[in-house]
Scaffold this motif. Structure first.
Motif, mmCIF file in Angstrom:
data_model
loop_
_atom_site.group_PDB
_atom_site.id
_atom_site.type_symbol
_atom_site.label_atom_id
_atom_site.label_comp_id
_atom_site.label_asym_id
_atom_site.label_seq_id
_atom_site.Cartn_x
_atom_site.Cartn_y
_atom_site.Cartn_z
ATOM 1 N N LEU A 1 0.827 -1.210 0.000
ATOM 2 C CA LEU A 1 0.000 0.000 0.000
ATOM 3 C C LEU A 1 0.864 1.265 0.000
ATOM 4 O O LEU A 1 0.633 2.197 -0.774
ATOM 5 N N GLY A 2 1.865 1.310 0.853
ATOM 6 C CA GLY A 2 2.690 2.500 0.933
ATOM 7 C C GLY A 2 3.465 2.773 -0.339
ATOM 8 O O GLY A 2 3.760 3.935 -0.665
ATOM 9 N N THR A 3 3.806 1.728 -1.088
ATOM 10 C CA THR A 3 4.596 1.915 -2.308
ATOM 11 C C THR A 3 3.768 2.530 -3.437
ATOM 12 O O THR A 3 4.336 2.937 -4.451
ATOM 13 N N LEU A 4 2.447 2.600 -3.291
ATOM 14 C CA LEU A 4 1.610 3.203 -4.330
ATOM 15 C C LEU A 4 1.666 4.725 -4.285
ATOM 16 O O LEU A 4 1.194 5.388 -5.212
ATOM 17 N N PHE A 5 2.241 5.268 -3.218
ATOM 18 C CA PHE A 5 2.266 6.710 -3.029
ATOM 19 C C PHE A 5 3.715 7.172 -2.954
ATOM 20 O O PHE A 5 4.552 6.532 -2.326
#
Length: 914
Positions: A346-350
């Motif tokens: 999830l964090g890597t999408l931002f």
């Protein structure tokens, strides 16, 4: 998820899929392959459905890609649910047919989007609560998926509770009595093991022997600061997890005490959480939690940080991340953001580091002053661990809590240190001192609070302890003096000022002098521009000593008022005023612990500076360093490590304990196939206490002669990147994927990846790479485990963090012998540890750990390849006894691998289990 309706129709929005094998789109013209240029044009013209926008952007070379990312939609619809972020993983999660080949993926993405949206219209959607309210916010934030969900997520009949109203509060519990003193009966341990293993479990005599030996760690202690210590080496497949959980659970049940099991990797923590449910399943419903997973504060969601982000602290895309994290927090098991039930992807999408901004990375917790204190995930875990039968933690947390004395319910007295071969490294990092720019600016921020244009909720000492300052005049003066003294620490922009030779303040002046000295002594000739530089703390001139003295005085000027402030807080707690209610006491106790930690930190720095120019302390290794990454300097400072970090480990962890079991498959070095217990004893720390440990060793039950082979390839020239890349490509092709490649340098790994990834993709063999693909390491391993034709390459983190039994891992390739890095610290330990023998023991341990990734069950088959023309024979003892070891050419290795995995690859192709 329940099966999707048979009438499910693809979403009428175009979808794009890009891999290293090509690009495909499914739009009004139908599914088809397109060029990379056409894919970029299509993505720029309109929002397309994609799966993992950062990865697709990386494949296209188009960093500005945006669109309708299915991973974001999945995180909204199914918060806190695991999913491998690939088309295959999404198909399994949604119970949809798996797309066959890259050409079918774009069409599948449209169908998956429709399935996810349809789920939100179902009456039995488990995650419905809170969705409508958050969707309204997502509409205002212009989240691309929001308009598509407004028709299916109906407005609830009554107002939905806000996240912070929904989370349960933790409750205080009465202190537990001391555990009863019992001696575990060997027959009872065997019975317990049989019970938790299950009626259908195979008979494992080695596991039973291991459990019996582990039981000695739970015997009553006879002498203070002399714990029972068991060192147990148990080969892979012994079943050591249940082997120590049997006596641990039996002891806890009989005594009412808590056992701590400490690991090094998150993968083992997850495994322990699963397997411990059987061992500790005999409590009645409604009783206190029997198993608790504990991690450092920086792993958990901070609710105050989240509230700040939701109320404007995060802008743009980061604000969408905050909303998705809020969705997850409402359904999370324990609020663990790093390795817990928050999807790692999830964090890597931002693009910004939003996940870390939502945790307590800097020790800034305000404890009971926080409005969410009674619902805090960290406080809940801390209190639950004091009531639990079993606490699953990591080595660093066990050591830090022991050193700082911050553990509720007292210091752990029964400890199992699994993955014990890593305890030395964990202690080395925990008991280190680093007087660097990055560390000192964090201390300044903790004392002073926000400065200039900095934003956020962080508060300095004065704001956190305003009531103390108004009540206690001496405490108020100490706060003021501490803040004034902290002005001498580096501030924002310190690194740029030093680069321009314009330091501000005595500590920045020290860092500037350190940088100049390190560069002056650099003998690399600029050949290692991508790596850090270091030099010994020796031969320092008078000017450097003078600058260091001024910095030492500045640090002491800060330490003194903090010590006085700590004493005033102790006085307030000892003679409490009328306003000191329970919440205020908890806040001041928390502040007292934080102040003590900073005082200890400052004392370590001052001791380091005080030794400069004088005789060296034989217990420590000191050096100066400039840390660099890809040619860019990011930190400067002075470093101190214990020559033997097991000395403080023994004093802080072993001595207070009553019993400790240290175990691993590679606890000892092996010479001629025989365990070398001397190395294990030295690296356990027991000799610092004069303790004679019990020793136990059992080999793996696996038939390595039939299941594995080691191939030392002798004709790949060292330093030839082209030849190295070609060898990796041919080896992966021969195995049909399922390869784990381990590199000692990121630069070489990236070079190899760039040369072979397209070639392998065209053959239907996806290759993923740590430090290349915009995906976290844990998710990369999940992808690798899920796809038997995928391969994964990376560095040291993969040597221990990969647990992939079965056909998905059938080949391990090491690019060269994993020599120790020739650092100043290594040189000192090498000199103290026997020279070449010290190095050889380290290398054999690394080889053994890497080989251990290959065979994880009795049915696994595979090859372990080392690309080294001059592999020393003295290192062969790293491999299990009976494992065939051959020195061969690359062509012979390819033939052997192709023959050994032919059955596995055939079963993958036909879709049958290997």
């Amino acid at each position: 998820m329940d099966s999707p309706p048979a009438t499910l129709q693809p979403l009428p929005i175009a979808a794009l899929h890009a891999s290293h094998g090509g690009c495909w789109i499914d739009d009004a013209r139908g599914p088809r392959e397109i060029s990379k240029g056409d894919a970029i044009v299509a993505a720029a013209d309109t929002a397309l459905i994609v799966l993992g926008a950062p990865l697709v952007a990386s494949r296209l070379g188009y960093p500005d890609l945006s669109g309708l990312d299915l991973l974001e939609l999945y995180a909204f619809v199914f918060p806190a649910r695991f999913m491998v972020p690939t088309p295959r993983g999404l198909a399994h999660a949604l119970d949809l047919p798996e797309p066959v080949g890259d050409a079918a993926v774009a069409s599948f993405l449209r169908l998956a989007a429709a399935g996810l949206i349809a789920q939100t219209a179902r009456d039995d959607w488990p995650e419905r609560e809170g969705a409508w309210t958050q969707l309204q916010t997502m509409v205002r934030l212009r989240w691309p998926w929001a308009p598509l969900l407004t028709d299916t997520i109906r407005r609830p009949d009554r107002a939905e509770r806000w996240l912070f109203a929904r989370l349960p509060e933790w409750e205080e519990a009465a202190p537990r009595p001391q555990p009863a003193q019992v001696v575990l009966d060997e027959a009872a341990i065997a019975t317990r093991l049989a019970t938790i293993a299950g009626a259908g479990a195979e008979e494992r005599p080695a596991q039973r022997d291991f459990a019996r030996e582990a039981g000695h760690a739970f015997s009553p202690r006879g002498t203070a600061r002399v714990p029972h210590v068991v060192l147990a080496q148990a080969g892979t497949g012994t079943g050591k997890t249940l082997g120590y959980l049997a006596p641990a659970s039996l002891w806890s049940a009989l005594t009412g005490g808590t056992v701590w099991v400490s690991t090094y990797t998150k993968a083992l923590q997850r495994q322990l959480r699963r397997e411990s449910r059987r061992a500790f399943a005999d409590r009645q419903a409604g009783e206190r939690p029997n198993v608790v997973v504990r991690k450092g504060r920086e792993n958990y969601l901070c609710l105050l940080n989240l509230e700040d982000a939701l109320q404007g602290g995060f802008q743009g895309r980061a604000a969408i991340l905050a909303q998705l994290v809020a969705r997850w927090a409402a359904y999370s098991q324990d609020g663990d953001m790093i390795g817990g039930d928050l999807p790692g992807w999830l964090g890597t999408l931002f693009r910004r580091r939003g996940i870390t901004a939502l945790t307590d990375q800097r020790g800034e917790c305000i404890y009971a002053a926080c409005p969410h204190y009674r619902k805090c995930f960290i406080e809940r875990a801390t209190r639950a661990s004091a009531e639990a039968d079993l606490v699953i933690a990591n080595h660093a947390l066990v050591m830090i809590n022991a050193a700082r004395g911050r553990e509720n319910g007292g210091v752990p007295t029964r400890i199992v240190l699994d993955e014990g071969h890593h305890v030395f490294d964990a202690a080395d990092a925990t008991f280190a001192a680093a007087l660097t720019g990055a560390e000192t600016i964090e201390l300044r921020r903790w004392v002073v609070g926000p400065e200039g244009k900095s934003r956020g909720r962080r508060r300095g000492l004065a704001a956190r302890l305003a009531d103390v300052a108004s009540y206690d005049e001496e405490g108020g003066r100490a706060i003021t003096r501490a803040r004034e003294a902290a002005e001498a620490l580096p501030g924002e922009g310190w690194l740029a000022r030093i680069a321009e030779n314009a330091p501000s303040g005595p500590v920045e002046a020290l860092l500037s002098a350190t940088r100049a000295l390190v560069h002056a002594r650099d003998e690399s000739g600029g050949q290692d521009a991508g790596y850090g530089l270091e030099t010994e703390v020796a031969g320092l001139d008078g000017a450097y000593i003078a600058v260091a003295g001024e910095a030492e005085d500045a640090l002491e000027a800060l330490r003194q008022p903090l010590v006085r402030l700590g004493a005033r807080l102790d006085a307030i707690l000892g003679d409490p005023p009328d306003w000191l209610d329970g919440a205020a006491r908890a806040r001041i106790e928390g502040a007292r612990g934080s102040i003590q930690w900073r005082c200890d930190l400052l004392a370590g720095w001052i001791a380091l500076l005080a030794r400069l120019g004088g005789p060296a302390d034989p217990d420590f290794v000191d050096w100066l360093a400039v840390d660099r990454s890809e040619g860019r300097e990011w930190d400067i400072g002075l470093h101190r490590r214990y020559l033997d970090p097991m000395k403080p480990f023994a004093a802080t962890v072993l001595a207070p304990a009553h019993g400790v079991l240290m175990t691993s498959a590679t606890l000892c070095d092996r010479l001629a196939g025989v365990p070398d217990w001397e190395s294990a004893i030295v690296r356990s720390g027991v000799r610092h206490l004069g303790v004679a440990p019990r020793l136990f060793a059992v080999d793996s039950p696996f038939d390595y002669a039939a299941q594995a082979e080691v191939l030392i390839v002798t004709d790949v020239p060292r330093g030839d990147i082209g030849a190295l890349a070609a060898a990796y490509a041919r080896l992966i092709e021969a195995a049909g994927g399922g390869a784990l490649g381990l590199f000692t340098a990121i630069r070489r790994m990236r070079a190899v990846h760039g040369r072979i990834v397209d070639r392998l993709a065209r053959a239907g063999l996806p290759l993923y790479a740590q430090h290349v693909d915009p995906i976290d390491t844990g998710t990369l391993v999940d992808i690798f485990r899920d796809d038997p034709r995928a391969s994964l390459i990376g560095t040291d983190a993969l040597r221990d963090g990969v647990d992939v039994p079965g056909v998905s891992l059938r080949l391990v390739v090491m690019e060269q012998v994993p020599w120790p890095k020739p650092s100043i610290l290594h040189r000192a330990r090498r000199l103290a540890g026997g020279g070449q023998a010290h190095d050889d023991a380290i290398i054999r341990a690394r080889l053994a750990q890497a080989f251990g990734r290959l065979i994880r069950s009795g049915t696994d088959r595979g090859a372990f390849v080392v690309l080294s023309a001059a592999f020393p024979s003295r290192l062969i003892g790293a491999f299990p006894v009976g494992t065939p070891v051959r020195r061969v050419t690359l062509d012979v290795a390819l033939q052997s691998i192709a023959g050994s995995v032919s059955g596995a690859t055939a079963s993958i192709t036909t879709g049958n289990p290997a």
